[in-house]
Design a protein around this motif. Structure first.
Motif, PDB file in Angstrom:
ATOM      1  N   ARG A 198      11.034   3.322 -18.759  1.00  0.00           N
ATOM      2  CA  ARG A 198      11.269   4.444 -17.841  1.00  0.00           C
ATOM      3  C   ARG A 198      12.553   4.255 -17.041  1.00  0.00           C
ATOM      4  O   ARG A 198      12.788   3.207 -16.458  1.00  0.00           O
ATOM      5  CB  ARG A 198      10.086   4.585 -16.887  1.00  0.00           C
ATOM      6  N   GLN A 240      14.829   5.441 -13.825  1.00  0.00           N
ATOM      7  CA  GLN A 240      14.735   6.040 -12.503  1.00  0.00           C
ATOM      8  C   GLN A 240      16.094   5.956 -11.826  1.00  0.00           C
ATOM      9  O   GLN A 240      16.957   5.172 -12.244  1.00  0.00           O
ATOM     10  CB  GLN A 240      13.674   5.314 -11.675  1.00  0.00           C
ATOM     11  N   SER A 287      12.355  13.277 -21.675  1.00  0.00           N
ATOM     12  CA  SER A 287      12.654  13.787 -20.342  1.00  0.00           C
ATOM     13  C   SER A 287      13.792  12.952 -19.788  1.00  0.00           C
ATOM     14  O   SER A 287      14.325  12.064 -20.465  1.00  0.00           O
ATOM     15  CB  SER A 287      11.428  13.700 -19.427  1.00  0.00           C
ATOM     16  N   GLU A 324      13.478  10.745 -17.744  1.00  0.00           N
ATOM     17  CA  GLU A 324      12.952   9.421 -17.419  1.00  0.00           C
ATOM     18  C   GLU A 324      12.507   8.614 -18.629  1.00  0.00           C
ATOM     19  O   GLU A 324      12.542   7.375 -18.601  1.00  0.00           O
ATOM     20  CB  GLU A 324      11.764   9.545 -16.459  1.00  0.00           C
ATOM     21  N   TYR A 375       2.645  12.781 -18.142  1.00  0.00           N
ATOM     22  CA  TYR A 375       2.213  12.366 -16.813  1.00  0.00           C
ATOM     23  C   TYR A 375       3.390  12.371 -15.839  1.00  0.00           C
ATOM     24  O   TYR A 375       3.227  12.696 -14.657  1.00  0.00           O
ATOM     25  CB  TYR A 375       1.592  10.969 -16.867  1.00  0.00           C
ATOM     26  N   LEU A 376       4.574  12.009 -16.325  1.00  0.00           N
ATOM     27  CA  LEU A 376       5.750  11.989 -15.462  1.00  0.00           C
ATOM     28  C   LEU A 376       6.223  13.392 -15.101  1.00  0.00           C
ATOM     29  O   LEU A 376       7.032  13.542 -14.185  1.00  0.00           O
ATOM     30  CB  LEU A 376       6.882  11.218 -16.144  1.00  0.00           C
ATOM     31  N   PRO A 386       2.231   9.326 -21.476  1.00  0.00           N
ATOM     32  CA  PRO A 386       3.173   8.841 -20.453  1.00  0.00           C
ATOM     33  C   PRO A 386       4.240   9.863 -20.079  1.00  0.00           C
ATOM     34  O   PRO A 386       4.549  10.031 -18.891  1.00  0.00           O
ATOM     35  CB  PRO A 386       3.792   7.600 -21.104  1.00  0.00           C
TER      36      PRO A 386
END
Length: 350
Positions: free
Chosen positions: A271, A273, A173, A175, A297-298, A294
């Motif tokens: 991660r 951001q 993704s 992230e 979940y994001l 993980p």
């Protein structure tokens, strides 16, 4: 000067007709027409028409289906439609939300045909809508999912045995990226797969694939298998006896690899951001759920499944067939749209 030929098209397989795949495909062509230009669906006409009709029933804008004869015609498809390359002999749409051998067989046939077309150089990349593993099994398909089926197709095309076509699954993704050491196996079998050779091979596959997509060597973090990465052997010795030696071997070959690191914190460290890039470009996870939880979940709507190690580009949304909402017009096409965008990037198709 004559106009240059358009780039190769992208192929999207219809997925399991009893699930949300066909709906999300219609939505994607409706909501992201510029991104989907030059894409065509490999599937069955009545299945795509039913998917469009179910959106209309839910108060959403439907799209007509345009039938193509060859993948190359995708670039000439009229706007505001779903370009379809129909495969002969496929069964029509199966009942929403029900496991069906017919739907499983049709989904597998679409994937096999599309993969062969990409391997022949007729298309640039493959995006696969979700299929259902139980339906595949009911249809007699002896592969647990897309990854293994595509591995077999690629090995056959290359004339090599499966062992010489190693592949890995990456979920990515904006992230976080994770690569899995093993995929669809029981947890007991996944633990047995944590070997020096498997870890080292996965690191090389990950390095090669991400170097091509990032344009530089990736920073790879390796998650430990045990809590706290074994705590110096107190909670298991896999990190000491297996994982750390493989990491050391990879580093000696010039790879930018770090670990093994505590699995309960490494994903947070990796991660990215806004305004705060992650410490690592990708995390190597020791088994399926360790790496996928993980990312999902994001945001399931942002995740894309990428198969690494294949001689073709293949991406997929990171969700399943969602039988519980199939046919209700409630499915979200964001992950499929993200998968098309990533496939374009990886294949170099503008």
């Amino acid at each position: 000067m004559p106009n240059s030929a358009p780039p190769l098209p992208l192929l999207i397989t219809q997925g399991d007709s009893a699930g949300i795949g066909p709906e999300t495909i219609v939505q994607a062509f409706r909501d992201a027409p510029e991104l989907l230009r030059g894409c065509c669906v490999v599937g069955e006409l009545a299945t795509l028409r039913r998917a469009s009709a179910c959106l209309q029933a839910a108060g959403q804008l439907p799209l007509p289906v345009a039938v193509l004869q060859t993948p190359a015609q995708a670039w000439q498809a009229p706007p505001r439609c779903v370009p379809l390359l129909p495969l002969p002999g496929l069964p029509g749409p199966q009942p929403w939300g029900q496991v069906s051998a017919e739907a499983g067989r049709a989904a597998a046939d679409c994937v096999q045909w599309a993969a062969r077309a990409v391997l022949r150089g007729e298309a640039a990349a493959l995006v696969t809508a979700p299929l259902h593993k139980e339906a595949l099994h009911a249809a007699g398909v002896h592969y647990p999912g897309h990854t293994e089926l595509l591995q077999a197709e690629a090995a056959h095309h290359a004339g090599v045995v499966l062992a010489h076509m190693p592949v890995r699954m990456m979920l990515a993704s904006d992230e976080l990226r994770t690569v899995l050491l093993s995929i669809h196996v029981a947890l007991s079998a996944a633990l047995q797969a944590v070997t020096f050779d498997n870890v080292l091979q996965t690191l090389h596959i990950t390095h090669q694939a991400l170097t091509r997509s990032l344009g530089r060597a990736p920073r790879i973090a390796v998650a430990g298998l045990n809590p706290h990465a074994g705590e110096g052997g107190l909670f298991g010795r896999e990190e000491i006896d297996v994982i750390a030696p493989a990491v050391a071997q990879a580093r000696s070959a010039g790879l930018d690899v770090h670990g093994p690191l505590a699995p309960d914190t490494v994903f947070m460290r990796a991660r990215s951001q806004p305004g705060r890039p992650g410490e690592f470009d990708v995390v190597l996870a020791m088994y399926h759920d360790q790496g996928l939880i993980p990312v999902k979940y994001l945001g399931v709507d942002k995740g894309v499944n990428v198969t690494l190690g294949l001689p073709l580009v293949r991406t997929s949304p990171d969700h399943g067939t969602a039988f519980d909402i199939a046919g209700q017009g409630r499915a979200d096409a964001a992950s499929l749209i993200a998968a098309v965008r990533m496939a374009r990037q990886l294949a170099g198709v503008a």
